[in-house]
Design a protein around this motif. Structure first.
Motif, mmCIF file in Angstrom:
data_model
loop_
_atom_site.group_PDB
_atom_site.id
_atom_site.type_symbol
_atom_site.label_atom_id
_atom_site.label_comp_id
_atom_site.label_asym_id
_atom_site.label_seq_id
_atom_site.Cartn_x
_atom_site.Cartn_y
_atom_site.Cartn_z
ATOM 1 N N TYR A 10 -7.919 3.195 -4.774
ATOM 2 C CA TYR A 10 -7.247 2.791 -6.378
ATOM 3 C C TYR A 10 -6.903 3.422 -7.568
ATOM 4 O O TYR A 10 -7.691 2.846 -8.480
ATOM 5 N N TRP A 11 -5.801 4.519 -7.913
ATOM 6 C CA TRP A 11 -5.573 5.359 -8.502
ATOM 7 C C TRP A 11 -5.615 4.991 -10.489
ATOM 8 O O TRP A 11 -4.892 3.856 -10.387
ATOM 9 N N SER A 12 -6.026 5.311 -11.403
ATOM 10 C CA SER A 12 -5.816 4.918 -12.477
ATOM 11 C C SER A 12 -4.377 5.098 -12.953
ATOM 12 O O SER A 12 -4.076 6.455 -12.474
ATOM 13 N N GLU A 13 -3.800 4.760 -13.526
ATOM 14 C CA GLU A 13 -2.108 4.921 -14.290
ATOM 15 C C GLU A 13 -2.653 6.291 -14.560
ATOM 16 O O GLU A 13 -1.795 7.345 -14.040
ATOM 17 N N GLU A 14 -3.563 6.452 -15.653
ATOM 18 C CA GLU A 14 -3.559 7.663 -16.202
ATOM 19 C C GLU A 14 -3.518 8.793 -15.329
ATOM 20 O O GLU A 14 -2.771 10.325 -15.490
ATOM 21 N N LYS A 15 -4.466 9.107 -13.826
ATOM 22 C CA LYS A 15 -5.137 9.245 -13.630
ATOM 23 C C LYS A 15 -4.131 9.534 -12.182
ATOM 24 O O LYS A 15 -3.737 11.504 -12.178
ATOM 25 N N LEU A 16 -3.205 8.829 -12.533
ATOM 26 C CA LEU A 16 -2.332 9.209 -11.152
ATOM 27 C C LEU A 16 -1.111 10.365 -11.567
ATOM 28 O O LEU A 16 -0.438 10.525 -10.450
ATOM 29 N N GLN A 50 -6.697 11.788 2.181
ATOM 30 C CA GLN A 50 -5.882 11.642 4.041
ATOM 31 C C GLN A 50 -4.114 11.876 3.027
ATOM 32 O O GLN A 50 -4.085 10.665 3.123
ATOM 33 N N GLY A 51 -3.563 12.188 3.772
ATOM 34 C CA GLY A 51 -1.918 12.191 3.190
ATOM 35 C C GLY A 51 -1.676 12.281 1.131
ATOM 36 O O GLY A 51 -2.243 13.241 1.391
ATOM 37 N N ASN A 52 -0.760 11.359 0.971
ATOM 38 C CA ASN A 52 -0.223 11.927 -0.255
ATOM 39 C C ASN A 52 -1.387 11.000 -1.479
ATOM 40 O O ASN A 52 -2.041 10.132 -1.425
ATOM 41 N N ALA A 53 -2.059 12.400 -2.032
ATOM 42 C CA ALA A 53 -2.543 11.928 -2.744
ATOM 43 C C ALA A 53 -2.199 10.268 -3.608
ATOM 44 O O ALA A 53 -2.834 9.208 -4.657
ATOM 45 N N ARG A 54 -0.843 10.544 -4.582
ATOM 46 C CA ARG A 54 -0.112 9.662 -5.250
ATOM 47 C C ARG A 54 -0.087 8.276 -4.238
ATOM 48 O O ARG A 54 0.741 7.554 -5.510
ATOM 49 N N SER A 55 -0.325 7.537 -2.986
ATOM 50 C CA SER A 55 -0.020 6.643 -2.954
ATOM 51 C C SER A 55 -0.986 5.783 -3.425
ATOM 52 O O SER A 55 -2.237 6.220 -3.213
ATOM 53 N N GLN A 56 -0.600 4.762 -3.650
ATOM 54 C CA GLN A 56 -1.685 3.373 -3.929
ATOM 55 C C GLN A 56 -1.203 2.326 -2.994
ATOM 56 O O GLN A 56 -0.513 1.491 -2.698
#
Length: 95
Positions: A10-16, A50-56
């Motif tokens: 679960y990425w932080s908004e800033e890192k995402l 695995q897959g899209n890194a930007r998915s949450q």
């Protein structure tokens, strides 16, 4: 090479907003067991996205960078943070 473990990131908004779409991410992890010694003692973790890194959440395989790291930290149900400098970039859940 160390054993890999399935995780949800679960990425932080800033890192995402600064992530590549896929690939590998390596940084320092902060586990509960490390709280008393942080930051003088910490373990680096490698995420293979695995897959899209930007998915949450983002699905990934995690492993320690060091071959001497405590593998038991990756037991199912554990949660830990990924850190860059003094910022938390993600919360990770071991599946």
């Amino acid at each position: 090479m160390n054993k890999t473990h399935q995780v949800l990131v679960y990425w932080s908004e800033e890192k995402l907003n600064r992530l590549p779409i896929s690939g590998q991410y390596i940084t320092v992890a902060r586990f509960r067991e490390d709280e008393a010694l942080w930051p003088s003692e910490a373990w680096s973790v490698v995420l293979q996205i695995q897959g899209n890194a930007r998915s949450q959440p983002c699905k990934a395989e995690a492993r320690f960078l060091s071959p001497n790291a405590p593998e038991e930290r990756f037991r199912s149900g554990v949660q830990f943070e990924l850190i860059e400098g003094n910022r938390t970039t993600a919360i990770v859940h071991v599946v």
